[in-house]
Design an enzyme around this catalytic site. Structure first.
Site, PDB file in Angstrom:
ATOM      1  CD  GLU A  57       2.311 -11.029 -15.028  1.00 52.11           C
ATOM      2  OE1 GLU A  57       1.928 -10.126 -15.805  1.00 52.11           O
ATOM      3  OE2 GLU A  57       1.538 -11.662 -14.301  1.00 52.11           O
ATOM      4  CE1 TYR A  90       0.056  -6.059 -14.267  1.00 51.84           C
ATOM      5  CE2 TYR A  90       1.531  -6.901 -15.962  1.00 51.84           C
ATOM      6  CZ  TYR A  90       0.514  -7.104 -15.054  1.00 51.84           C
ATOM      7  OH  TYR A  90      -0.026  -8.336 -14.913  1.00 51.84           O
ATOM      8  CG  ASP A  93      -4.129  -5.275 -15.281  1.00 53.84           C
ATOM      9  OD1 ASP A  93      -4.822  -4.802 -14.352  1.00 53.84           O
ATOM     10  OD2 ASP A  93      -4.519  -6.203 -16.001  1.00 53.84           O
TER      11      ASP A  93
END
Length: 286
Positions: free
Chosen positions: A35, A118, A136
């Site tokens: 991520e 996010y 996102d």
DNA sequence: GAAACGTGGGC
DNA sequence: TGCCCAAGTTT
């Protein structure tokens, strides 16, 4: 609006990419690393760096024990190298505050450096199966088109978008829904030249029904780069990444002609903690 | 809320 | 050839 879940989940079951941070074998740490790397960086460029990273640092504690400069060097050319520093700082925090285990709650994740709305939702969802609105750029675009009938979402996430995304989170397997919508945006409902003929929710899409009207509203901000401080910082840091130890001023001076801009960029790198000065020489941090 | 923050690939 | 875009966060 008719149900979006069934067609999106069916499409995902058939078309999902196999990625190393997906599936039961991926640890929460592997998900977290992915991520960070995927923030503003395409999957294809992340893949090799992610694999090498997990080999070198298979746990948060392993990364925490390394100099932050090693993280910056291993980050390579992914861009936005402050992410490497923040990932390292997060590893330190996880080791000190969470016994070396990536926390599973949104709030604890959100408090880590480099983890915003996010990323906290994504890690909680993908690594731990928690129910969150994972909003996102892909998901925002899919919902903007399918539900709102506009080509692109607003410049920054709105309350309405969050409420909509939250209302769509299913009780069962919320993490599958989250990754499925994201994948649809990445592979089919793309920003440029979307493949509506392959889209599983074309029949429900408000934007397609309206004849795919072009974006109105404020122009989306262009990113200038050539000649900017960012480019200068990138050049300077590349010299340090590619060097074994510290480098001289002369070797930094060689990669950027404007001394004023060069000084400013170097000073900002030092301020950010990406570069340290050692006497008359410069290097990556310890 | 705007601006800063890297890099490379696609059209 | 440039312009646009890519699983955002921080100040």
């Amino acid at each position: 609006m008719s149900d979006l879940h069934t067609p999106v989940l069916s499409w995902y079951a058939e078309h999902a990419r196999e990625l190393p941070w997906r599936g039961p074998e991926a640890t929460p740490w592997a998900v977290m690393v992915s991520e960070f790397m995927l923030q503003q960086t395409p999957v294809s460029r992340v893949l090799p760096v992610h694999e090498a990273w997990l080999t070198t640092w298979p746990t948060p504690a392993a990364l925490a024990a390394a100099p932050s400069g090693d993280a910056v060097r291993a980050w390579g050319r992914l861009g936005y190298p402050r992410r490497a520093l923040r990932l390292h700082a997060s590893a330190v925090a996880i080791t000190e505050r969470h016994g070396g285990e990536v926390p599973d709650s949104y709030e604890e994740l959100r408090s880590l450096p480099g983890v915003g709305d996010y990323t906290a939702a994504a890690i909680a969802s993908f690594a731990f199966g928690r129910a969150h609105a994972v909003l996102d750029t892909n998901v925002r675009r899919v919902l903007a088109r399918a539900v709102s009938g506009t080509e692109f979402p607003p410049v920054s996430p709105t309350r309405a978008e969050r409420d909509l995304a939250l209302s769509l989170v299913p009780a069962a397997d919320p993490e599958v829904w989250a990754v499925a919508v994201m994948e649809l945006g990445a592979l089919v409902c793309t920003a440029v030249n979307p493949s509506c003929e392959r889209c599983p929710i074309a029949a429900q899409c408000a934007w397609l029904a309206a004849g795919r009207p072009a974006h109105t509203g404020p122009p989306r901000k262009a990113q200038t780069y050539a000649g900017t401080d960012r480019m200068c910082r990138g050049r300077l840091l590349a010299v340090l990444r590619d060097a074994d130890g510290s480098v001289s001023r002369a070797s930094l001076d060689a990669v950027w002609p404007d001394p004023v801009q060069r000084e400013r960029a170097l000073a900002s790198l030092v301020t950010d903690g990406l570069v340290v000065r050692r006497g008359q020489r410069y290097g990556l941090p310890d």
